[in-house]
Motif scaffolding. Sequence first.
Motif, PDB file in Angstrom:
ATOM      1  N   GLY A 151      -9.975   5.997  -0.910  1.00  0.00           N
ATOM      2  CA  GLY A 151      -8.978   5.958   0.154  1.00  0.00           C
ATOM      3  C   GLY A 151      -8.309   4.596   0.264  1.00  0.00           C
ATOM      4  O   GLY A 151      -7.090   4.500   0.442  1.00  0.00           O
ATOM      5  N   MET A 152      -9.091   3.534   0.131  1.00  0.00           N
ATOM      6  CA  MET A 152      -8.505   2.186   0.203  1.00  0.00           C
ATOM      7  C   MET A 152      -7.528   1.969  -0.943  1.00  0.00           C
ATOM      8  O   MET A 152      -6.487   1.336  -0.767  1.00  0.00           O
ATOM      9  N   GLU A 153      -7.841   2.535  -2.103  1.00  0.00           N
ATOM     10  CA  GLU A 153      -6.924   2.423  -3.238  1.00  0.00           C
ATOM     11  C   GLU A 153      -5.592   3.119  -2.926  1.00  0.00           C
ATOM     12  O   GLU A 153      -4.523   2.579  -3.212  1.00  0.00           O
ATOM     13  N   VAL A 154      -5.652   4.290  -2.306  1.00  0.00           N
ATOM     14  CA  VAL A 154      -4.427   5.016  -1.921  1.00  0.00           C
ATOM     15  C   VAL A 154      -3.573   4.154  -0.993  1.00  0.00           C
ATOM     16  O   VAL A 154      -2.351   4.068  -1.146  1.00  0.00           O
ATOM     17  N   PHE A 155      -4.211   3.494  -0.033  1.00  0.00           N
ATOM     18  CA  PHE A 155      -3.484   2.689   0.949  1.00  0.00           C
ATOM     19  C   PHE A 155      -3.153   1.275   0.470  1.00  0.00           C
ATOM     20  O   PHE A 155      -2.431   0.548   1.151  1.00  0.00           O
ATOM     21  N   GLY A 156      -3.708   0.862  -0.669  1.00  0.00           N
ATOM     22  CA  GLY A 156      -3.486  -0.507  -1.141  1.00  0.00           C
ATOM     23  C   GLY A 156      -4.259  -1.534  -0.333  1.00  0.00           C
ATOM     24  O   GLY A 156      -3.850  -2.686  -0.221  1.00  0.00           O
ATOM     25  N   ILE A 157      -5.379  -1.117   0.247  1.00  0.00           N
ATOM     26  CA  ILE A 157      -6.222  -2.006   1.049  1.00  0.00           C
ATOM     27  C   ILE A 157      -7.235  -2.688   0.136  1.00  0.00           C
ATOM     28  O   ILE A 157      -7.901  -2.018  -0.658  1.00  0.00           O
ATOM     29  N   PRO A 158      -7.371  -4.001   0.247  1.00  0.00           N
ATOM     30  CA  PRO A 158      -8.289  -4.708  -0.653  1.00  0.00           C
ATOM     31  C   PRO A 158      -9.763  -4.422  -0.354  1.00  0.00           C
ATOM     32  O   PRO A 158     -10.140  -4.137   0.784  1.00  0.00           O
TER      33      PRO A 158
END
Length: 179
Positions: A38-45
């Motif tokens: 999910g973080m990858e989808v949002f571009g969250i580090p």
Amino acid sequence: MLAIENTVLLVIDFQGNLAQAMADRDSLFENARKMIRGMEVFGIPLIVTEQIPAKLGPTIPEIAGLFRGVTPIAKESFSCCQNSLFRETLQQTGRRQILLTGIETHICVYQTALDLLAAGYAVSIVADAVSSRTARNREIGLQMIRDAGGKLTCTEAVLFELLKTAASDKFKEIFSIVK
């Protein structure tokens, strides 16, 4: 409310035999994978740590296989915040909302949460993506973090809070992660 541009995910010490000894480990690993995807989808580090990897081993493959260009930070202290490379890495993100996943809830996750809260960060524990060797220690750790001012949440709540609306262009990707 979590904001994509202000959030970072910590992935704490999913290593070797210790990870395999966690209570409800299959659910733990699955929810950690959902969070990372999910973080990858949002571009969250992501910031990943490993407790004395020479002794405990590297991050388990089912988690490490999802890291994209992220090198785990080796640490000896139970709190990630006692490690200078961790502190520098977190500071460089410029983000103040911290999501915590990892092991063990009542030791490394708890001590990290306390230090982050003391430093003025907003700390959310992804309760279904943390564990300890016993369910009781996990529950005690969650209670101590909540008592200290941390927020308890869960994987799906985080992903949909960040998504905000079903009209988002990221809805299908997030939905495919959680189903």
